[in-house]
Design an enzyme around this catalytic site. Structure first.
Site, PDB file in Angstrom:
ATOM      1  N   LEU A   1      42.463 -45.176  70.446  1.00 40.18           N
ATOM      2  CA  LEU A   1      42.028 -44.406  71.534  1.00 40.18           C
ATOM      3  C   LEU A   1      42.857 -42.951  71.206  1.00 40.18           C
ATOM      4  CD1 LEU A   1      42.264 -46.644  74.727  1.00 40.18           C
ATOM      5  CD2 LEU A   1      40.181 -45.723  73.688  1.00 40.18           C
TER       6      LEU A   1
ATOM      7  N   GLY B   1      44.236 -41.651  68.068  1.00 38.25           N
ATOM      8  CA  GLY B   1      43.964 -40.963  67.113  1.00 38.25           C
ATOM      9  C   GLY B   1      42.271 -40.755  67.112  1.00 38.25           C
TER      10      GLY B   1
ATOM     11  N   ARG C   1      54.704 -58.166  83.443  1.00 38.49           N
ATOM     12  CA  ARG C   1      54.518 -58.966  82.404  1.00 38.49           C
ATOM     13  C   ARG C   1      55.865 -59.605  81.729  1.00 38.49           C
ATOM     14  NH1 ARG C   1      50.072 -55.384  79.024  1.00 38.49           N
ATOM     15  NH2 ARG C   1      48.409 -55.954  80.351  1.00 38.49           N
TER      16      ARG C   1
ATOM     17  N   LEU D   1      46.093 -47.947  77.255  1.00 36.76           N
ATOM     18  CA  LEU D   1      44.800 -47.410  77.330  1.00 36.76           C
ATOM     19  C   LEU D   1      45.107 -45.710  77.913  1.00 36.76           C
ATOM     20  CD1 LEU D   1      42.201 -49.993  78.349  1.00 36.76           C
ATOM     21  CD2 LEU D   1      42.926 -49.406  76.236  1.00 36.76           C
TER      22      LEU D   1
END
Lengths: 259, 642
Positions: free
Chosen positions: B43, B45, B331, B446
């Site tokens: 995403l 690069g 998480r 992302l």
């Protein structure tokens, strides 16, 4: 935990100039929980220990999404389990004593690089020919300014689910890339963002597909059967419709794109 | 070394726009005179190469995969965060910023995080304009879902394959530029060395993975977007090819490596099933929206079929301990609690190495409440994937999950411009350390990759090109020759050892050491042990590794050997960093530093800094540099998700 033993017949070819042949290997004590590629990893460890070059194969994510892996297993691209990439195929699908034939994708437009590795650069060039929406970075309007009916968005998503692995080509008796091209063109041609370039996209992608040396589609539908993402051949019908429409309305002659 | 963040001061809401205005621009007519190297086409690069190519720069892009579309960003499932506030549930740029700083346990730079939150809004617009098929409501507007560590719905998604759809958007734009000739693409090409001339990054040395040819590529600026280093652990959710060679080579040339001990262990992965396992598969965090996590209350129930364990004998530990966030705690917390349950002997599933490492993620309630069809619509592809791997049907029997290495928050140190400590070397995406502190929230990777690639780096790289002196060099420059020669020498060395052990066997052993001592829980003694073990393993590697074949052919063992050699150095640095940081924060949990309730206990007085390490030469201890962190807007507090 139960393990099985298999006899493998694996296509070995050192490069595109080499003729290549099947070699037979034993896969011993394979766990049923292993994936097909983990089984090959295990065989490769024994080959290296014996001083034989390991079997080369493409793979990366091993989650069934990157589209790197792919081999013809007992005559079927990605093997016996429906809608499953090679990396997601698990050894519980095989029985003790099975003989397994493993080959690369076979198509003129996918030359063999080594063993089970093929060159799928032709797919990238089809995308480069028109499989995009020209959207200059930073010039977009607010995302919700363009409502898209859920049905259309879902259908575009069905097409966009293609992972570009090439199983459709390997399965096709004509080595046609119609399912791939149709999925990629269909995703964008369905959406309002894809309308301004729809005609040029359709014509250029088809022209590039032909220039790459893929065969023609004669409606065998083997592609859909082999596709690990279940891409439907309805998109081929759609591409044919879009192509006819684009050709009829075109003002300039079709450019044949060089490879 | 004085680490200057170069972050602008003043009102945080206008920092990025003021900074952008103060940066220099390159005239459109001059852009083609500048050569830019982008390594990695995920995403960050992919988006960067496409954007710079379209703006008119001469771009060379490199990836080790056979196509730029296959970079590992593709595997992200759940979604991408953005402060659009379309659901009108109280979100804002400031709230996303706040949640990210807090989620990172106050170990990230405020200015960077605020910019990330600000730019997140543009990312969704950009992706929709490219035709990314995000999920939509019946009215045609974009749909959102919730993710861990947030109380608003700000996650955009495309079924369970958001990463693939976002990457295809970037890849399609990149392909257009390749076709147009503004980007030259080098697939199946691996960067093996950085070329530094007069203190500046001026190029890279690559190996063509098909022919084995070693080449040098020169440029005015080099950008690394090469992902994280989770594969140090051998078993991780990373793709098999993910590696740290590009960043580690840069590190050896003087780029500082920041916070290497900050690794994220993702709570919802399919448990290890056996000795020959090659990777672990993640089940999207979005599953925790509707799945309930539990273990049996009694040890005698662990081998029972879950269906035979009545409701009152199930321990829904996350809902019990964290009533307000429940199953959607961040998480690091969900992972640590799962480990704790299994440490107490309450783990379920088959025994591997004498232990049961798994907890249930149960959709029984969701299927009852919403119906099977609705559950299938939300998670169908994930359920299928689970069934293919385990042979069990999650609609009828609870999934078994266990944490696995997933993401690395550490990476090359960068300033606000995403420039490393080597002038002209920029770093984007997971490869840098910049935005997530000690723990990354779900659906933020992302966002960061695309923020760096579409919006931040195009501006800051242009500023560098506009201000740096342009000096022409060619392949005959002694530094270029030396870099090429060093790559050849290293390869010859690997091929000539001809020992007894395969590359994978070393990698597996390294993974076990790091997972055991520098995984979810770390101690001083354990880390000291690990450092000695890694050193010994590294010494053995260089005496006893077996790499067959030659360098001038497709040679998978040779590729892996180079990567594992670098992991063997990086693994030691991870342990050193974890040893140095004798506090707990986010994903870094030192058993010596915990609250009474067993949560990570920070030590802000002594450790509120970025730890950035400087290479001193082979087998030399690295030197620590500190960038102090200041919090003007989000005051550090004990994170609470109760």
């Amino acid at each position: 935990m139960s393990t099985i033993n298999l006899v493998l017949h694996v296509w070995r070819q050192t490069g595109s100039d080499d003729k290549g042949s099947f070699e037979t290997y034993q896969a011993k004590d394979v766990s049923e929980h292993s994936s097909f590629l983990e089984m090959l990893d295990q065989v490769n460890e024994t080959l290296v220990a014996d001083g034989t070059m390991p079997i080369a194969f493409d793979h990366d994510c091993r989650e069934g999404i990157c589209g790197s892996c792919g081999m013809v297993i007992n005559g079927t691209p990605h093997g016996p389990q429906k809608a499953t990439t090679t990396c997601q195929l698990h050894m519980r699908q095989f029985k003790d004593g099975d003989e397994v034939w493993i080959e690369p994708w076979r198509a003129n437009a996918f030359p063999v690089v080594r063993d089970l590795v093929v060159d799928r650069g032709s797919f990238d060039r089809i995308i480069g020919a028109g499989g995009f929406v020209t959207a200059r970075t930073g010039s977009a309007q607010d995302a919700n300014a363009l409502p898209i009916a859920k049905g259309i968005a879902d259908q575009a998503m069905d097409a966009a689910a293609c992972i570009g692995c090439g199983a459709c080509v390997a399965a096709c008796p004509n080595a046609s890339a119609m399912l791939f091209t149709a999925a990629k063109a269909g995703h964008l041609n369905l959406l309002p963002q894809g309308q301004p370039e729809k005609e040029s996209r359709t014509r250029n992608m088809v022209a590039q597909m032909e220039a790459e040396g893929f065969g023609h589609c004669t409606n065998h539908y083997e592609c859909m059967d082999a596709c690990p993402k279940g891409i439907d051949v309805e998109f081929i019908a759609k591409l044919n419709r879009d192509f006819v429409a684009a050709t009829v309305t075109a003002r300039a002659p079709l450019n044949t794109r060089a490879k | 070394m004085d680490l200057q963040s170069k972050a602008p001061a003043g009102d945080i809401e206008t920092r990025w726009s003021r900074h952008k205005f103060n940066m220099k621009l390159v005239n459109p007519a001059n852009r083609h005179k500048y050569n830019v190297i982008v390594v990695g086409t995920g995403l960050a690069g992919g988006a960067l190469a496409a954007t710079l190519g379209e703006q008119g720069y001469n771009v060379k892009a490199f990836c080790y995969q056979d196509s730029p579309r296959r970079a590992h960003s593709i595997a992200a499932q759940g979604g991408i965060n953005s402060a659009k506030n379309y659901p009108n549930d109280g979100d804002s740029v400031f709230r996303l910023f706040y949640d990210t700083v807090k989620g990172g346990d106050f170990r990230a730079r405020e200015s960077n995080v605020y910019r990330l939150a600000e730019v997140s809004v543009n990312i969704i617009d950009q992706c929709v304009s490219q035709g990314v098929p995000f999920a939509r409501e019946y009215g045609g507007l974009l749909a959102n879902r919730s993710f861990g560590g947030a109380q608003v719905s700000r996650t955009f998604y495309a079924r369970g394959q958001t990463g693939q759809q976002l990457l295809l958007g970037a890849y399609q734009s990149l392909s257009k530029q390749i076709d147009a000739g503004t980007v030259e693409m080098f697939p199946r090409t691996e960067m093996l060395e950085l070329i530094k001339v007069d203190g500046k990054a001026r190029g890279i040395v690559t190996r063509n993975m098909v022919s084995g040819e070693i080449e040098s590529h020169l440029a005015d600026v080099v950008v690394l977007c090469t992902g994280g280093y989770g594969n140090v652990f051998f078993l991780s959710t990373n793709a098999m090819g993910c590696n740290a060679t590009a960043t580690w080579r840069a590190h050896r040339h003087g780029a500082l490596f920041a916070n290497p001990c900050y690794t994220q262990i993702h709570p919802t992965c399919i448990p290890v099933s056996g000795e020959n396992q090659s990777k672990l598969t993640l089940m999207s965090e979005s599953l925790r929206n509707d799945g309930r996590v539990w273990v049996p209350k009694k040890k005698e129930d662990i081998q029972k079929s879950p269906a035979d364990i009545p409701e009152e004998d199930r321990y829904y530990y996350l809902e019990r301990i964290y009533p307000s966030f429940g199953n959607l705690v961040p998480r690091d917390i969900a992972s640590r609690r799962a480990k704790e349950m299994c440490d107490q002997g309450l783990g379920v599933g088959p025994e591997v190495d004498g232990e049961r490492r798994g907890v249930y993620l149960d959709f029984g309630d969701a299927v009852q409440r919403l119906g099977k069809k609705a559950v299938e619509e939300r998670y169908g592809n994930l359920f299928e994937m689970y069934e293919r791997i385990t042979g069990e049907d999650p609609y009828t029997t609870p999934m078994r999950i266990y944490p696995a290495t997933h993401y690395t928050m550490g990476g090359l140190w960068v300033d606000y411009n995403l420039e490393s400590t080597i002038s002209g070397l920029f770093v984007g995406g997971e490869a840098n350390f910049s935005d997530h502190g000690a723990n990354r929230l779900g659906a933020s990777a992302l966002m960061q990759g695309l923020s760096d690639g579409y919006f931040v780096l195009p501006a800051t790289v242009a500023n560098y090109l506009a201000t740096a002196e342009k000096v022409e060099i060619d392949q005959s420059h002694p530094e270029v020759q030396a870099a090429v020669q060093s790559v050849r020498d290293r390869m010859e060395k690997l091929l000539s050892i001809n020992g007894e052990r395969s590359v994978d066997s070393f990698h597996r052993e390294l993974g076990k050491i790091i997972w055991g001592y520098c995984g979810m829980a770390r101690t001083k003694e354990g880390l000291e042990t690990a450092i000695e073990k890694v050193k010994a393993l590294r010494a053995e590697f260089w005496k006893n590794v077996r790499v067959l074949g030659g360098s001038e052919e497709l040679n998978v063992s040779l590729e892996k050997a180079g990567r594992v050699a670098d992991f063997l150095e990086l693994g030691e640095l991870m342990c050193r960093d974890a040893l140095m940081r004798s506090e707990s924060c986010g994903g870094h949990f030192r058993e010596e530093s915990q609250t009474e309730e067993g949560e990570a206990k920070r030590d802000d007085e002594n450790y509120q800094f970025v730890g950035a390490w400087e290479w001193q030469g082979e087998e030399q201890e690295q030197v620590l540099h500190k960038e102090a962190l200041e919090f003007e807007y989000v005051k550090p507090s004990q994170r609470s998700y109760k």
